[in-house]
Scaffold this motif. Structure first.
Motif, PDB file in Angstrom:
ATOM      1  N   VAL A  96      -0.751  20.116   1.411  1.00 44.41           N
ATOM      2  CA  VAL A  96      -0.951  19.022   1.956  1.00 44.41           C
ATOM      3  C   VAL A  96      -0.933  17.842   0.669  1.00 44.41           C
ATOM      4  O   VAL A  96      -0.749  18.194  -0.438  1.00 44.41           O
ATOM      5  N   TYR A  97      -0.457  16.583   1.210  1.00 48.26           N
ATOM      6  CA  TYR A  97      -0.324  15.710   0.419  1.00 48.26           C
ATOM      7  C   TYR A  97      -1.551  14.729   0.272  1.00 48.26           C
ATOM      8  O   TYR A  97      -1.962  14.291   1.192  1.00 48.26           O
ATOM      9  N   LEU A  98      -1.735  14.071  -0.831  1.00 47.02           N
ATOM     10  CA  LEU A  98      -2.819  13.487  -1.550  1.00 47.02           C
ATOM     11  C   LEU A  98      -2.191  12.161  -2.384  1.00 47.02           C
ATOM     12  O   LEU A  98      -1.075  12.235  -2.740  1.00 47.02           O
ATOM     13  N   PHE A  99      -3.184  11.147  -2.459  1.00 47.10           N
ATOM     14  CA  PHE A  99      -2.736  10.034  -3.159  1.00 47.10           C
ATOM     15  C   PHE A  99      -2.820  10.533  -4.625  1.00 47.10           C
ATOM     16  O   PHE A  99      -3.825  11.245  -4.810  1.00 47.10           O
ATOM     17  N   THR A 100      -2.275  10.029  -5.248  1.00 49.04           N
ATOM     18  CA  THR A 100      -2.354  10.199  -6.994  1.00 49.04           C
ATOM     19  C   THR A 100      -3.367   9.606  -7.445  1.00 49.04           C
ATOM     20  O   THR A 100      -4.031   8.335  -6.674  1.00 49.04           O
ATOM     21  N   ASP A 101      -4.135   9.657  -8.656  1.00 50.73           N
ATOM     22  CA  ASP A 101      -5.133   9.199  -9.239  1.00 50.73           C
ATOM     23  C   ASP A 101      -4.733   7.946  -9.430  1.00 50.73           C
ATOM     24  O   ASP A 101      -5.513   6.940  -9.410  1.00 50.73           O
ATOM     25  N   GLN A 102      -3.504   7.590  -9.918  1.00 55.32           N
ATOM     26  CA  GLN A 102      -3.033   6.053 -10.154  1.00 55.32           C
ATOM     27  C   GLN A 102      -3.116   5.285  -9.034  1.00 55.32           C
ATOM     28  O   GLN A 102      -3.382   4.133  -9.000  1.00 55.32           O
ATOM     29  N   VAL A 103      -2.815   5.774  -7.710  1.00 50.82           N
ATOM     30  CA  VAL A 103      -2.824   4.951  -6.594  1.00 50.82           C
ATOM     31  C   VAL A 103      -4.297   4.684  -6.179  1.00 50.82           C
ATOM     32  O   VAL A 103      -4.581   3.727  -5.740  1.00 50.82           O
ATOM     33  N   ARG A 104      -5.278   5.838  -6.229  1.00 55.23           N
ATOM     34  CA  ARG A 104      -6.426   5.621  -6.109  1.00 55.23           C
ATOM     35  C   ARG A 104      -7.196   4.657  -6.881  1.00 55.23           C
ATOM     36  O   ARG A 104      -7.715   3.737  -6.534  1.00 55.23           O
ATOM     37  N   SER A 105      -6.629   4.623  -8.209  1.00 54.45           N
ATOM     38  CA  SER A 105      -7.298   3.402  -8.920  1.00 54.45           C
ATOM     39  C   SER A 105      -6.825   2.143  -8.920  1.00 54.45           C
ATOM     40  O   SER A 105      -7.321   1.227  -9.449  1.00 54.45           O
ATOM     41  N   ASN A 106      -5.735   2.066  -8.170  1.00 50.93           N
ATOM     42  CA  ASN A 106      -5.023   0.854  -7.712  1.00 50.93           C
ATOM     43  C   ASN A 106      -5.247   0.409  -6.353  1.00 50.93           C
ATOM     44  O   ASN A 106      -4.346  -0.195  -5.739  1.00 50.93           O
ATOM     45  N   TRP A 107      -6.232   0.869  -5.459  1.00 55.26           N
ATOM     46  CA  TRP A 107      -6.143   0.925  -4.363  1.00 55.26           C
ATOM     47  C   TRP A 107      -6.203  -0.669  -3.738  1.00 55.26           C
ATOM     48  O   TRP A 107      -5.554  -0.990  -2.529  1.00 55.26           O
ATOM     49  N   ASP A 108      -6.718  -1.479  -4.495  1.00 53.14           N
ATOM     50  CA  ASP A 108      -6.447  -2.882  -3.937  1.00 53.14           C
ATOM     51  C   ASP A 108      -5.288  -3.411  -3.812  1.00 53.14           C
ATOM     52  O   ASP A 108      -4.861  -4.063  -2.868  1.00 53.14           O
ATOM     53  N   THR A 109      -4.340  -2.798  -4.831  1.00 50.56           N
ATOM     54  CA  THR A 109      -3.162  -3.314  -4.867  1.00 50.56           C
ATOM     55  C   THR A 109      -2.245  -2.693  -3.634  1.00 50.56           C
ATOM     56  O   THR A 109      -1.578  -3.399  -2.994  1.00 50.56           O
ATOM     57  N   VAL A 110      -2.588  -1.327  -3.315  1.00 46.89           N
ATOM     58  CA  VAL A 110      -1.955  -0.783  -2.124  1.00 46.89           C
ATOM     59  C   VAL A 110      -2.215  -1.646  -1.015  1.00 46.89           C
ATOM     60  O   VAL A 110      -1.448  -1.593  -0.032  1.00 46.89           O
ATOM     61  N   GLU A 111      -3.617  -1.826  -0.573  1.00 48.36           N
ATOM     62  CA  GLU A 111      -4.155  -2.576   0.574  1.00 48.36           C
ATOM     63  C   GLU A 111      -3.391  -3.809   0.560  1.00 48.36           C
ATOM     64  O   GLU A 111      -2.982  -4.408   1.671  1.00 48.36           O
ATOM     65  N   THR A 112      -3.229  -4.658  -0.442  1.00 49.99           N
ATOM     66  CA  THR A 112      -2.452  -5.907  -0.538  1.00 49.99           C
ATOM     67  C   THR A 112      -1.203  -5.738   0.060  1.00 49.99           C
ATOM     68  O   THR A 112      -0.476  -6.524   0.700  1.00 49.99           O
ATOM     69  N   VAL A 113      -0.286  -4.638  -0.523  1.00 49.44           N
ATOM     70  CA  VAL A 113       0.978  -4.327  -0.147  1.00 49.44           C
ATOM     71  C   VAL A 113       0.888  -4.345   1.431  1.00 49.44           C
ATOM     72  O   VAL A 113       1.863  -4.623   2.177  1.00 49.44           O
ATOM     73  N   LEU A 114       0.101  -3.020   1.875  1.00 47.72           N
ATOM     74  CA  LEU A 114       0.041  -2.640   3.089  1.00 47.72           C
ATOM     75  C   LEU A 114      -0.208  -3.694   3.963  1.00 47.72           C
ATOM     76  O   LEU A 114       0.415  -3.863   5.239  1.00 47.72           O
ATOM     77  N   GLU A 115      -1.063  -4.551   3.832  1.00 46.25           N
ATOM     78  CA  GLU A 115      -1.275  -5.659   4.632  1.00 46.25           C
ATOM     79  C   GLU A 115      -0.084  -6.803   4.774  1.00 46.25           C
ATOM     80  O   GLU A 115       0.030  -7.097   5.871  1.00 46.25           O
ATOM     81  N   ALA A 116       0.376  -6.814   3.574  1.00 45.58           N
ATOM     82  CA  ALA A 116       1.600  -7.995   3.794  1.00 45.58           C
ATOM     83  C   ALA A 116       2.774  -7.324   4.675  1.00 45.58           C
ATOM     84  O   ALA A 116       3.358  -7.996   5.453  1.00 45.58           O
ATOM     85  N   VAL A 117       2.967  -5.930   4.197  1.00 50.05           N
ATOM     86  CA  VAL A 117       4.218  -5.430   5.006  1.00 50.05           C
ATOM     87  C   VAL A 117       3.983  -5.006   6.410  1.00 50.05           C
ATOM     88  O   VAL A 117       4.762  -4.975   7.324  1.00 50.05           O
ATOM     89  N   ASP A 118       2.482  -4.546   6.724  1.00 43.56           N
ATOM     90  CA  ASP A 118       2.282  -3.957   7.839  1.00 43.56           C
ATOM     91  C   ASP A 118       1.548  -5.074   8.899  1.00 43.56           C
ATOM     92  O   ASP A 118       1.043  -4.712   9.649  1.00 43.56           O
ATOM     93  N   SER A 119       1.772  -6.245   8.568  1.00 45.65           N
ATOM     94  CA  SER A 119       0.933  -7.065   9.463  1.00 45.65           C
ATOM     95  C   SER A 119       1.116  -7.367  10.632  1.00 45.65           C
ATOM     96  O   SER A 119       0.280  -7.796  11.551  1.00 45.65           O
ATOM     97  N   ASP A 120       2.343  -6.866  11.232  1.00 42.32           N
ATOM     98  CA  ASP A 120       2.427  -6.798  12.722  1.00 42.32           C
ATOM     99  C   ASP A 120       2.545  -5.597  13.560  1.00 42.32           C
ATOM    100  O   ASP A 120       2.680  -5.605  14.677  1.00 42.32           O
ATOM    101  N   SER A 121       1.689  -4.589  12.527  1.00 43.18           N
ATOM    102  CA  SER A 121       1.732  -3.248  13.311  1.00 43.18           C
ATOM    103  C   SER A 121       0.800  -3.003  14.452  1.00 43.18           C
ATOM    104  O   SER A 121       0.875  -2.408  15.460  1.00 43.18           O
ATOM    105  N   GLU A 122      -0.393  -4.175  14.384  1.00 37.72           N
ATOM    106  CA  GLU A 122      -1.230  -3.936  15.321  1.00 37.72           C
ATOM    107  C   GLU A 122      -0.821  -4.557  16.514  1.00 37.72           C
ATOM    108  O   GLU A 122      -1.164  -4.234  17.810  1.00 37.72           O
ATOM    109  N   ALA A 123       0.106  -5.436  16.582  1.00 38.93           N
ATOM    110  CA  ALA A 123       0.855  -6.169  17.675  1.00 38.93           C
ATOM    111  C   ALA A 123       1.628  -5.321  18.325  1.00 38.93           C
ATOM    112  O   ALA A 123       1.896  -5.331  19.496  1.00 38.93           O
TER     113      ALA A 123
END
Lengths: 100, 97
Positions: B69-96
């Motif tokens: 099974v694949y999990l997020f690394t600790d590094q990503v967990r502790s930077n989750w705000d950054t992950v969200e920022t990137v995902l929101e910027a990149v994924d903004s049209d996914s709901e449409a």
């Protein structure tokens, strides 16, 4: 001499191909989400594309430049080859990351 | 970490697919087969993108078993705000879509 001249202009031509490939990925990405990170890379690729276009013009069409290169010493010729050649190596690494 | 996330998710050819993988793993940890089924992609395609994410220390596998099974690394967990920022910027049209 002619070998160095050939390497120099082929390197510039390869750079153009690599930059078009990188630019294509980044244009697609930027059109999809408009992230400023991607836009920055796109500007970077555009400027290097202009630079290599100028190099190609000099190496293929500018007789004054060709004459200067042919009559320059080996140290200068090797230096000119490194200008475009090292950029080819650098861009190849970037293509590997970007194309994955 | 921030520039890695921008590069891997926004500025490379496989970015859109890797965004979908991260969204799926955000729901719950999954193995490569489950991801392939969930995202309707080839198993080898999924493995390729998971390898890229692992090379960049974004995800890790629980063990070397093929069903790992694949999990997020600790590094990503502790930077989750950054992950969200990137995902929101990149994924903004996914709901449409």
């Amino acid at each position: 001499m002619s070998t160095l001249f050939t390497i120099a202009w082929v390197a510039a031509a390869v750079n153009v191909v690599l930059l078009v490939a990188l630019g294509w990925v980044w244009v697609q990405g930027y059109r999809r989400h408009g992230a400023s990170h991607t836009l920055g890379l796109l500007v970077f690729a555009s400027l290097l594309l202009v630079q290599n276009g100028v190099w190609l013009y000099f190496y293929r069409l500018h007789e004054g430049y060709i004459g200067w290169f042919v009559n320059a010493g080996t140290d200068v010729q090797v230096g000119m080859v490194l200008l475009c050649g090292l950029e080819t190596v650098a861009l190849a690494f970037l293509v590997r990351i970007t194309w994955s | 970490m921030e520039d890695v996330l921008w590069y891997v998710l926004a500025s490379s050819r496989g970015g859109p697919t890797r965004v979908r993988i991260l969204r799926a793993l955000e729901e719950r940890p999954r193995n490569a087969n489950q991801l392939a089924t969930e995202l309707e992609l080839d198993y080898t395609t999924i493995r390729h993108h998971l390898d890229v994410l692992m090379e960049n220390n974004v995800v890790r596998r629980t063990d070397d078993d093929y069903a790992a099974v694949y999990l997020f690394t600790d590094q990503v967990r502790s930077n989750w705000d950054t992950v969200e920022t990137v995902l929101e910027a990149v994924d903004s049209d996914s709901e449409a879509r």
